[in-house]
Design a protein around this motif. Structure first.
Motif, PDB file in Angstrom:
ATOM      1  N   PRO A 163       0.825  -1.135   0.042  1.00  0.00           N
ATOM      2  CA  PRO A 163       0.057   0.030  -0.002  1.00  0.00           C
ATOM      3  C   PRO A 163       0.905   1.250   0.012  1.00  0.00           C
ATOM      4  CG  PRO A 163       0.044  -1.122   2.150  1.00  0.00           C
ATOM      5  CD  PRO A 163       0.960  -1.807   1.380  1.00  0.00           C
ATOM      6  N   CYS A 164       0.135   2.110  -0.595  1.00  0.00           N
ATOM      7  CA  CYS A 164       0.895   3.581  -0.452  1.00  0.00           C
ATOM      8  C   CYS A 164       1.210   4.176   0.740  1.00  0.00           C
ATOM      9  CB  CYS A 164       0.146   4.472  -1.353  1.00  0.00           C
ATOM     10  SG  CYS A 164       0.775   6.142  -1.358  1.00  0.00           S
ATOM     11  N   ILE A 165       2.588   4.550   1.230  1.00  0.00           N
ATOM     12  CA  ILE A 165       2.625   5.132   2.455  1.00  0.00           C
ATOM     13  C   ILE A 165       2.612   6.768   2.652  1.00  0.00           C
ATOM     14  CG2 ILE A 165       3.862   2.834   3.237  1.00  0.00           C
ATOM     15  CD1 ILE A 165       6.470   4.437   2.581  1.00  0.00           C
ATOM     16  N   ARG A 166       2.291   7.479   1.591  1.00  0.00           N
ATOM     17  CA  ARG A 166       2.056   8.670   1.512  1.00  0.00           C
ATOM     18  C   ARG A 166       3.570   9.255   1.699  1.00  0.00           C
ATOM     19  NH1 ARG A 166      -2.277   9.279  -0.949  1.00  0.00           N
ATOM     20  NH2 ARG A 166      -2.778  10.790  -0.240  1.00  0.00           N
ATOM     21  N   CYS A 167       4.617   8.801   1.194  1.00  0.00           N
ATOM     22  CA  CYS A 167       5.829   9.429   1.374  1.00  0.00           C
ATOM     23  C   CYS A 167       6.319  10.538   0.420  1.00  0.00           C
ATOM     24  CB  CYS A 167       6.968   8.398   1.060  1.00  0.00           C
ATOM     25  SG  CYS A 167       7.024   7.701  -0.387  1.00  0.00           S
ATOM     26  N   ALA A 168       5.540  10.582  -0.722  1.00  0.00           N
ATOM     27  CA  ALA A 168       5.792  11.734  -1.865  1.00  0.00           C
ATOM     28  C   ALA A 168       6.849  11.500  -2.367  1.00  0.00           C
ATOM     29  CB  ALA A 168       5.588  12.984  -0.979  1.00  0.00           C
ATOM     30  N   ARG A 169       7.595  10.482  -2.276  1.00  0.00           N
ATOM     31  CA  ARG A 169       9.009  10.237  -3.351  1.00  0.00           C
ATOM     32  C   ARG A 169       8.706  10.373  -4.616  1.00  0.00           C
ATOM     33  NH1 ARG A 169      12.335   5.479  -0.144  1.00  0.00           N
ATOM     34  NH2 ARG A 169      12.055   6.470   1.830  1.00  0.00           N
ATOM     35  N   CYS A 170       7.539   9.754  -5.184  1.00  0.00           N
ATOM     36  CA  CYS A 170       7.234   9.683  -6.498  1.00  0.00           C
ATOM     37  C   CYS A 170       7.102  11.304  -6.910  1.00  0.00           C
ATOM     38  CB  CYS A 170       6.054   8.885  -6.803  1.00  0.00           C
ATOM     39  SG  CYS A 170       4.599   9.430  -5.692  1.00  0.00           S
ATOM     40  N   VAL A 171       6.223  11.979  -6.085  1.00  0.00           N
ATOM     41  CA  VAL A 171       6.292  13.431  -6.509  1.00  0.00           C
ATOM     42  C   VAL A 171       7.857  14.232  -6.729  1.00  0.00           C
ATOM     43  CG1 VAL A 171       4.936  15.453  -5.757  1.00  0.00           C
ATOM     44  CG2 VAL A 171       4.213  13.341  -5.061  1.00  0.00           C
TER      45      VAL A 171
ATOM     46  N   PRO B 247       2.223  11.813  -9.508  1.00  0.00           N
ATOM     47  CA  PRO B 247       2.048  10.371  -9.924  1.00  0.00           C
ATOM     48  C   PRO B 247       0.941   9.516  -9.093  1.00  0.00           C
ATOM     49  CG  PRO B 247       4.158  11.092  -9.904  1.00  0.00           C
ATOM     50  CD  PRO B 247       3.561  12.040  -9.002  1.00  0.00           C
ATOM     51  N   THR B 248       1.152   9.498  -7.926  1.00  0.00           N
ATOM     52  CA  THR B 248       0.258   8.596  -6.897  1.00  0.00           C
ATOM     53  C   THR B 248      -1.209   8.955  -7.552  1.00  0.00           C
ATOM     54  OG1 THR B 248      -0.121   7.955  -4.812  1.00  0.00           O
ATOM     55  CG2 THR B 248       0.493  10.343  -5.101  1.00  0.00           C
ATOM     56  N   THR B 249      -1.495  10.369  -7.626  1.00  0.00           N
ATOM     57  CA  THR B 249      -3.007  10.632  -7.552  1.00  0.00           C
ATOM     58  C   THR B 249      -3.487  10.221  -9.173  1.00  0.00           C
ATOM     59  OG1 THR B 249      -2.613  12.582  -6.310  1.00  0.00           O
ATOM     60  CG2 THR B 249      -4.594  12.783  -7.471  1.00  0.00           C
TER      61      THR B 249
ATOM     62  N   ALA C   9      11.206   5.094  -7.806  1.00  0.00           N
ATOM     63  CA  ALA C   9      11.198   5.914  -6.557  1.00  0.00           C
ATOM     64  C   ALA C   9      10.602   5.174  -5.596  1.00  0.00           C
ATOM     65  CB  ALA C   9      11.347   7.330  -6.715  1.00  0.00           C
ATOM     66  N   CYS C  10       9.336   4.740  -6.046  1.00  0.00           N
ATOM     67  CA  CYS C  10       8.387   4.426  -4.970  1.00  0.00           C
ATOM     68  C   CYS C  10       8.730   3.006  -4.026  1.00  0.00           C
ATOM     69  CB  CYS C  10       7.038   3.790  -5.462  1.00  0.00           C
ATOM     70  SG  CYS C  10       5.715   3.450  -4.685  1.00  0.00           S
ATOM     71  N   PRO C  11       8.744   3.267  -2.622  1.00  0.00           N
ATOM     72  CA  PRO C  11       9.326   2.211  -1.822  1.00  0.00           C
ATOM     73  C   PRO C  11       8.170   0.945  -1.495  1.00  0.00           C
ATOM     74  CG  PRO C  11       8.643   4.103  -0.504  1.00  0.00           C
ATOM     75  CD  PRO C  11       8.915   4.472  -1.893  1.00  0.00           C
ATOM     76  N   ALA C  12       7.053   1.480  -1.944  1.00  0.00           N
ATOM     77  CA  ALA C  12       5.817   0.410  -2.071  1.00  0.00           C
ATOM     78  C   ALA C  12       6.048  -0.187  -3.400  1.00  0.00           C
ATOM     79  CB  ALA C  12       4.613   1.274  -1.504  1.00  0.00           C
ATOM     80  N   GLY C  13       6.702  -0.284  -4.190  1.00  0.00           N
ATOM     81  CA  GLY C  13       6.665  -1.148  -5.264  1.00  0.00           C
ATOM     82  C   GLY C  13       5.305  -0.897  -6.330  1.00  0.00           C
ATOM     83  N   ILE C  14       4.827   0.316  -6.347  1.00  0.00           N
ATOM     84  CA  ILE C  14       3.613   0.602  -7.129  1.00  0.00           C
ATOM     85  C   ILE C  14       3.905   0.854  -8.500  1.00  0.00           C
ATOM     86  CG2 ILE C  14       1.538   1.919  -7.243  1.00  0.00           C
ATOM     87  CD1 ILE C  14       1.591   2.502  -4.328  1.00  0.00           C
ATOM     88  N   PRO C  15       3.301   0.002  -9.399  1.00  0.00           N
ATOM     89  CA  PRO C  15       3.840   0.311 -10.666  1.00  0.00           C
ATOM     90  C   PRO C  15       3.127   1.726 -11.484  1.00  0.00           C
ATOM     91  CG  PRO C  15       2.245  -1.573 -10.667  1.00  0.00           C
ATOM     92  CD  PRO C  15       2.332  -1.147  -9.226  1.00  0.00           C
ATOM     93  N   LEU C  16       3.499   2.570 -10.771  1.00  0.00           N
ATOM     94  CA  LEU C  16       2.835   3.858 -11.139  1.00  0.00           C
ATOM     95  C   LEU C  16       2.877   4.456 -12.739  1.00  0.00           C
ATOM     96  CD1 LEU C  16       4.531   5.693  -8.336  1.00  0.00           C
ATOM     97  CD2 LEU C  16       1.950   5.812  -8.378  1.00  0.00           C
ATOM     98  N   VAL C  17       3.874   4.172 -13.252  1.00  0.00           N
ATOM     99  CA  VAL C  17       4.121   4.674 -14.747  1.00  0.00           C
ATOM    100  C   VAL C  17       3.210   3.887 -15.523  1.00  0.00           C
ATOM    101  CG1 VAL C  17       5.931   3.002 -15.130  1.00  0.00           C
ATOM    102  CG2 VAL C  17       5.652   5.128 -16.663  1.00  0.00           C
TER     103      VAL C  17
END
Ligand code: SF4
Ligand code: SF4
Length: 441
Positions: free
Chosen positions: A367-375, A384-386, A416-424
């Motif tokens: 799950p997303c931990i709201r760290c904002a590293r993707c931003v 990206p997360t939004t 960058a995502c520590p939660a491994g979310i395939p944002l792209v």
């Protein structure tokens, strides 16, 4: 060269560049394979259309596929030989797509009528026409037809040419070697581009991890009023918008074309290929490709013919060191994953990378931990997360409102995502859906 003084852009990442294995290796000619598979779809825009038939003998450089429309280019025979099939074959997209299969006859007989020219004797329009006839597309991987980029509308005056020698994707060293081994060809291409665009100001952007190329080109190009700009080592420094910002301080507005900044960007390999096309009459039938990754026995920088099967490239590089788990055409950040080695290399194939089990980091998705590293990593200043969350919910209108179309698909957010979310992937899906909606009106 102090890193903090080097020009760059906001956001981005510093992945290990992993270029040591091939950066010092001179370009080698790849032997011809037994069969060349030449797809009609090798560029952005309409695929070319076959103009040959099975059993026909074709000559090197002969047109085998004609362009269909303005945003399209012809396709040429990479060598002389016999056409043994015109049929769907494995393609880098993962689909079966129409291709011409040629069995080389080993004679390398050039087609008649490919003529050399003196650029000063041709008008910009004639030079553009020859570039189109030669099938030139952006060789940095984007494969956008060059003649289109060299035809700016009247309301977008161009005052700056930027030559892209950044090569920021890890592992790839094809452009680096070209800058070291063919600087005069690149210079000749720049002179042609200057004539077409009628610009004097030229920057050549090179990442600071290529000090030998910077040292070689800076004095050579300075004699011709061309400025080499050393750039911070940061991914995606070679993306068009980021390169324009780093070299000129000009920012491409949301939804705008890079041209609105008054800049045209061409890759170094494309620039050398423009010189080949005009000075020697050579169409785009070969390119430099880095074959590397821990799964390759002997990594190399190869000069390959368009249509060379990936399997042949692996054999020329000594074979595999392990069962391949990930095959990438292009770099590890933006390259296209391949299902097998059956597809051929095309005009856009800057690299072939092979990784075995455990050789690429894999993070299990959480799950997303709201760290904002993707931003922080996004060079396009997006959320990206939004956008990815809207994409997962099929809320593409909301994804568009948050600027999904400004995504350059660089993959920084996923990396960058520590939660491994395939944002792209979410961003890509949103862009596809938005474009489809626009097409339908
Ligand atoms: S892939 Fe798109 S959203 Fe993700 S970092 Fe790159 S530009 Fe930003
Ligand atoms: S980087 Fe990953 S975990 Fe962090 S905010 Fe973005 S999506 Fe969430």
């Amino acid at each position: 060269m102090t890193m903090s003084r080097l020009k760059s852009f906001p956001g981005g990442l510093h992945p290990n560049d992993s270029k040591l294995a091939t950066a010092g290796l001179p370009i080698e000619d790849c032997p011809l394979p037994p069969e060349l598979i030449v797809p009609f779809s090798q560029h952005i825009g309409a695929p070319a259309e076959s103009c040959v038939h099975v059993g026909q003998t074709v000559l090197k450089g002969e047109v085998i596929g004609t362009a269909k429309g303005f945003v399209s280019v012809p396709v040429h025979a990479p060598t002389s030989g016999e056409v043994i099939a015109v049929e769907p074959r494995p393609h880098q997209s993962g689909r079966l797509l129409p291709a011409v299969v040629i069995r080389p006859n080993g004679r390398e007989t050039w087609a008649p009528g490919l003529c050399c020219a003196v650029p000063q004797e041709l008008t910009p329009v004639e030079l553009r026409e020859r570039i189109w006839q030669a099938g030139l597309v952006g060789l940095g991987g984007a494969t956008f037809p060059v003649h289109v980029k060299l035809s700016p509308p009247d309301d977008m005056p161009i005052d700056t040419l930027i030559i892209n020698g950044v090569e920021c994707e890890p592992f790839l060293t094809a452009d680096h070697r070209l800058m070291l081994e063919a600087p005069q060809r690149i210079l000749a291409g720049i002179r042609i581009l200057r004539r077409i665009l009628r610009v004097q100001r030229v920057y050549v952007g090179i990442e600071a991890n290529k000090p030998d190329a910077i040292a070689l080109l800076t004095p050579l190009f300075a004699k011709h009023g061309i400025e080499v700009v050393p750039l911070a080592v940061k991914y995606p420094q070679g993306a068009e918008k980021q390169l324009i910002l780093a070299c000129t301080g000009r920012e491409v507005p949301t939804g705008g074309l890079p041209m609105v900044t008054g800049c045209v960007v061409q890759n170094v390999a494309t620039t050398a290929a423009i010189a080949d096309a005009i000075l020697d009459g050579r169409p785009l039938i070969e390119r430099i490709c880095t074959v590397a990754g821990p799964g390759i026995a002997t990594p190399k920088n190869l000069r390959i013919r368009v249509g060379t099967p990936l399997q042949h490239l692996v054999e020329v590089c000594g074979g595999l060191t392990c069962e391949p788990e990930r095959i990438l055409m292009g770099g590890p950040m933006m390259g296209a994953a391949q299902l097998s080695l059956a597809a051929p290399a095309t005009r856009g194939t800057s690299g072939l990378l092979i990784f075995g089990p455990g050789q690429l980091p894999v993070r299990p998705e959480g799950p997303c931990i709201r760290c904002a590293r993707c931003v922080g990593a996004c060079p396009s200043r997006l959320l990206p997360t939004t956008i990815s969350a809207y994409s997962r919910l099929d809320r593409y209108d909301d994804a568009e409102k948050y600027g999904a179309m400004d995504c350059i698909e660089c993959g920084c957010c996923s990396y960058a995502c520590p939660a491994g979310i395939p944002l792209v992937q979410g961003l890509r899906q949103a862009k596809g859906a938005i474009l489809e909606k626009r097409r339908r009106g």
